[in-house]
Motif scaffolding. Structure first.
Motif, PDB file in Angstrom:
ATOM      1  N   ASP A 124      18.104   0.126   6.201  1.00  0.00           N
ATOM      2  CA  ASP A 124      17.834  -0.716   5.024  1.00  0.00           C
ATOM      3  C   ASP A 124      18.544  -0.200   3.783  1.00  0.00           C
ATOM      4  O   ASP A 124      18.152  -0.507   2.659  1.00  0.00           O
ATOM      5  CB  ASP A 124      16.331  -0.803   4.768  1.00  0.00           C
ATOM      6  N   ASP A 125      19.584   0.621   3.987  1.00  0.00           N
ATOM      7  CA  ASP A 125      20.357   1.194   2.872  1.00  0.00           C
ATOM      8  C   ASP A 125      19.497   2.033   1.942  1.00  0.00           C
ATOM      9  O   ASP A 125      19.760   2.111   0.733  1.00  0.00           O
ATOM     10  CB  ASP A 125      21.060   0.084   2.071  1.00  0.00           C
ATOM     11  N   GLY A 126      18.462   2.658   2.493  1.00  0.00           N
ATOM     12  CA  GLY A 126      17.619   3.550   1.701  1.00  0.00           C
ATOM     13  C   GLY A 126      16.657   2.861   0.757  1.00  0.00           C
ATOM     14  O   GLY A 126      16.091   3.501  -0.133  1.00  0.00           O
ATOM     15  N   LYS A 127      16.420   1.569   0.942  1.00  0.00           N
ATOM     16  CA  LYS A 127      15.519   0.850   0.029  1.00  0.00           C
ATOM     17  C   LYS A 127      14.058   1.261   0.203  1.00  0.00           C
ATOM     18  O   LYS A 127      13.307   1.343  -0.772  1.00  0.00           O
ATOM     19  CB  LYS A 127      15.667  -0.654   0.243  1.00  0.00           C
ATOM     20  N   LEU A 128      13.618   1.466   1.434  1.00  0.00           N
ATOM     21  CA  LEU A 128      12.265   1.934   1.736  1.00  0.00           C
ATOM     22  C   LEU A 128      11.202   1.110   1.014  1.00  0.00           C
ATOM     23  O   LEU A 128      10.268   1.630   0.393  1.00  0.00           O
ATOM     24  CB  LEU A 128      12.123   3.422   1.374  1.00  0.00           C
ATOM     25  N   LEU A 129      11.328  -0.206   1.104  1.00  0.00           N
ATOM     26  CA  LEU A 129      10.480  -1.099   0.312  1.00  0.00           C
ATOM     27  C   LEU A 129       8.999  -0.982   0.661  1.00  0.00           C
ATOM     28  O   LEU A 129       8.141  -1.009  -0.226  1.00  0.00           O
ATOM     29  CB  LEU A 129      10.952  -2.542   0.506  1.00  0.00           C
ATOM     30  N   ALA A 130       8.677  -0.859   1.943  1.00  0.00           N
ATOM     31  CA  ALA A 130       7.269  -0.768   2.335  1.00  0.00           C
ATOM     32  C   ALA A 130       6.661   0.568   1.922  1.00  0.00           C
ATOM     33  O   ALA A 130       5.538   0.619   1.412  1.00  0.00           O
ATOM     34  CB  ALA A 130       7.128  -0.980   3.840  1.00  0.00           C
ATOM     35  N   HIS A 131       7.390   1.654   2.135  1.00  0.00           N
ATOM     36  CA  HIS A 131       6.906   2.962   1.693  1.00  0.00           C
ATOM     37  C   HIS A 131       6.631   2.945   0.190  1.00  0.00           C
ATOM     38  O   HIS A 131       5.566   3.392  -0.279  1.00  0.00           O
ATOM     39  CB  HIS A 131       7.951   4.050   1.974  1.00  0.00           C
ATOM     40  N   LYS A 132       7.581   2.453  -0.574  1.00  0.00           N
ATOM     41  CA  LYS A 132       7.458   2.482  -2.033  1.00  0.00           C
ATOM     42  C   LYS A 132       6.317   1.597  -2.516  1.00  0.00           C
ATOM     43  O   LYS A 132       5.579   1.961  -3.445  1.00  0.00           O
ATOM     44  CB  LYS A 132       8.777   2.061  -2.673  1.00  0.00           C
ATOM     45  N   ALA A 133       6.148   0.438  -1.894  1.00  0.00           N
ATOM     46  CA  ALA A 133       5.059  -0.458  -2.298  1.00  0.00           C
ATOM     47  C   ALA A 133       3.702   0.151  -1.970  1.00  0.00           C
ATOM     48  O   ALA A 133       2.770   0.111  -2.796  1.00  0.00           O
ATOM     49  CB  ALA A 133       5.213  -1.810  -1.606  1.00  0.00           C
ATOM     50  N   PHE A 134       3.566   0.727  -0.786  1.00  0.00           N
ATOM     51  CA  PHE A 134       2.280   1.293  -0.378  1.00  0.00           C
ATOM     52  C   PHE A 134       1.880   2.467  -1.273  1.00  0.00           C
ATOM     53  O   PHE A 134       0.720   2.599  -1.660  1.00  0.00           O
ATOM     54  CB  PHE A 134       2.341   1.741   1.082  1.00  0.00           C
ATOM     55  N   TRP A 135       2.834   3.321  -1.603  1.00  0.00           N
ATOM     56  CA  TRP A 135       2.518   4.486  -2.438  1.00  0.00           C
ATOM     57  C   TRP A 135       2.623   4.188  -3.933  1.00  0.00           C
ATOM     58  O   TRP A 135       2.328   5.058  -4.749  1.00  0.00           O
ATOM     59  CB  TRP A 135       3.435   5.645  -2.075  1.00  0.00           C
ATOM     60  N   ASP A 136       3.040   2.975  -4.282  1.00  0.00           N
ATOM     61  CA  ASP A 136       3.136   2.560  -5.688  1.00  0.00           C
ATOM     62  C   ASP A 136       3.996   3.531  -6.503  1.00  0.00           C
ATOM     63  O   ASP A 136       3.596   3.993  -7.579  1.00  0.00           O
ATOM     64  CB  ASP A 136       1.737   2.447  -6.310  1.00  0.00           C
ATOM     65  N   VAL A 137       5.181   3.824  -6.007  1.00  0.00           N
ATOM     66  CA  VAL A 137       6.014   4.834  -6.649  1.00  0.00           C
ATOM     67  C   VAL A 137       6.530   4.391  -8.017  1.00  0.00           C
ATOM     68  O   VAL A 137       6.923   5.238  -8.823  1.00  0.00           O
ATOM     69  CB  VAL A 137       7.205   5.244  -5.751  1.00  0.00           C
ATOM     70  N   ASP A 138       6.521   3.098  -8.276  1.00  0.00           N
ATOM     71  CA  ASP A 138       6.961   2.621  -9.593  1.00  0.00           C
ATOM     72  C   ASP A 138       5.785   2.411 -10.543  1.00  0.00           C
ATOM     73  O   ASP A 138       5.974   1.932 -11.664  1.00  0.00           O
ATOM     74  CB  ASP A 138       7.745   1.313  -9.437  1.00  0.00           C
ATOM     75  N   GLY A 139       4.593   2.769 -10.105  1.00  0.00           N
ATOM     76  CA  GLY A 139       3.403   2.644 -10.939  1.00  0.00           C
ATOM     77  C   GLY A 139       2.669   3.971 -10.982  1.00  0.00           C
ATOM     78  O   GLY A 139       3.265   5.017 -11.264  1.00  0.00           O
ATOM     79  N   LYS A 140       1.385   3.943 -10.648  1.00  0.00           N
ATOM     80  CA  LYS A 140       0.589   5.164 -10.576  1.00  0.00           C
ATOM     81  C   LYS A 140       0.613   5.652  -9.129  1.00  0.00           C
ATOM     82  O   LYS A 140      -0.054   5.109  -8.263  1.00  0.00           O
ATOM     83  CB  LYS A 140      -0.856   4.899 -11.031  1.00  0.00           C
ATOM     84  N   ILE A 141       1.409   6.665  -8.883  1.00  0.00           N
ATOM     85  CA  ILE A 141       1.629   7.130  -7.517  1.00  0.00           C
ATOM     86  C   ILE A 141       0.306   7.473  -6.833  1.00  0.00           C
ATOM     87  O   ILE A 141      -0.545   8.157  -7.398  1.00  0.00           O
ATOM     88  CB  ILE A 141       2.563   8.355  -7.498  1.00  0.00           C
ATOM     89  N   ARG A 142       0.153   6.975  -5.611  1.00  0.00           N
ATOM     90  CA  ARG A 142      -1.073   7.213  -4.853  1.00  0.00           C
ATOM     91  C   ARG A 142      -0.895   8.492  -4.019  1.00  0.00           C
ATOM     92  O   ARG A 142      -0.562   8.451  -2.833  1.00  0.00           O
ATOM     93  CB  ARG A 142      -1.379   6.015  -3.964  1.00  0.00           C
ATOM     94  N   LYS A 143      -1.156   9.615  -4.641  1.00  0.00           N
ATOM     95  CA  LYS A 143      -0.893  10.912  -4.028  1.00  0.00           C
ATOM     96  C   LYS A 143      -1.780  11.174  -2.817  1.00  0.00           C
ATOM     97  O   LYS A 143      -1.403  11.936  -1.927  1.00  0.00           O
ATOM     98  CB  LYS A 143      -1.077  12.026  -5.059  1.00  0.00           C
ATOM     99  N   ASN A 144      -2.961  10.582  -2.788  1.00  0.00           N
ATOM    100  CA  ASN A 144      -3.884  10.856  -1.688  1.00  0.00           C
ATOM    101  C   ASN A 144      -3.769   9.835  -0.556  1.00  0.00           C
ATOM    102  O   ASN A 144      -4.502   9.930   0.434  1.00  0.00           O
ATOM    103  CB  ASN A 144      -5.323  10.894  -2.196  1.00  0.00           C
TER     104      ASN A 144
END
Length: 248
Positions: free
Chosen positions: A186-206
């Motif tokens: 996916d050319d490094g997009k990792l869209l599902a990973h990023k959405a689930f962990w909310d990396v562009d918002g409040k990162i869900r560390k747990n």
């Protein structure tokens, strides 16, 4: 051996003598399930000078070195450190180990050349349920998942909307029987990973993602208690052994 677990004032009775193991083991074999274009795991006696650490070779003990990659070679649980520049350790991020879980079975739908797990499918299967942990079994569900060589196969994956939906309903722990929740290339997009962990918002560390599980057909869809067991590696990911318990 029955026990009662109370989660948010609700009591759940489970039988600890009847675990349902949904992990895949790591074997030093080319038949081990594999992904991401690397060689199979290696489990071999340590060699110190002329001494081979194997009872079969005359030593008093078996003393093996193990070489593997948790992301490529078996059931593993990962934290947001898998995709961030900042280091996060799964051994620090995962702090509790029992969760209300829902098992669902999904037949990925074809879109162009891909097979995907969509938001609409998840909404239909979950209805209004909001589990702490979501276990996704994909169809067809055959035993060859235990030895499949996934590299260059374009396996099914979650759409970004599906991962966003899972996050919004409060799922903290996502478990799938695929090498990744994202598209293989996916050319490094990792869209599902990023959405689930909310990396562009409040990162869900747990929050965690567990990949490469195997849910046998005899395990029915429905509610369970999940015991998410991990090896204590200070790394973004670690081998894990998720165990389900049927709620009585």
């Amino acid at each position: 051996m029955k026990t009662v677990i109370t989660i948010n004032t609700i009591k759940y009775t489970i039988d600890l003598s009847k675990p349902l193991d949904i992990s895949m083991s790591i074997r030093g074999s080319k038949d081990n399930a594999n992904a991401w274009y690397i060689e199979e795991p290696k489990i071999e006696p340590a060699q110190i000078g002329e001494w081979t650490a194997s009872v079969k070779e005359g030593a008093s003990i078996n003393f093996n070195n193990i070489q593997f990659n948790p992301h490529a070679h078996g059931t593993h649980t990962e934290c947001v450190g898998h995709i961030t520049e900042k280091f996060y350790s799964i051994n620090k991020c995962l702090k509790t180990f029992f969760f209300r879980a829902e098992v669902i079975t999904v037949a990925p739908e074809k879109i162009d050349e891909d097979y995907v797990i969509s938001k609409s499918q998840l909404k239909f299967l979950l209805k209004q349920r909001k589990p702490e942990a979501l276990v996704i079994r994909t169809m067809p569900n055959t035993k060859d998942k235990l030895s499949r060589q996934y590299s260059n196969t374009n396996w099914p994956y979650l759409t970004e909307d599906a991962a966003e939906f899972i996050k919004k309903i409060g799922v903290q722990h996502l478990l799938v029987d695929l090498p990744s929740v994202d598209k293989e290339k996916d050319d490094g997009k990792l869209l599902a990973h990023k959405a689930f962990w909310d990396v562009d918002g409040k990162i869900r560390k747990n929050a965690t993602i567990t990949e490469f599980i195997y849910v046998k057909n005899k395990i029915q869809d429905g509610k369970y208690i999940l015991n998410l067991q991990i090896a204590p590696f200070e790394n973004d990911a670690t081998p894990s052994k998720p165990i389900l318990y049927k709620i009585e």
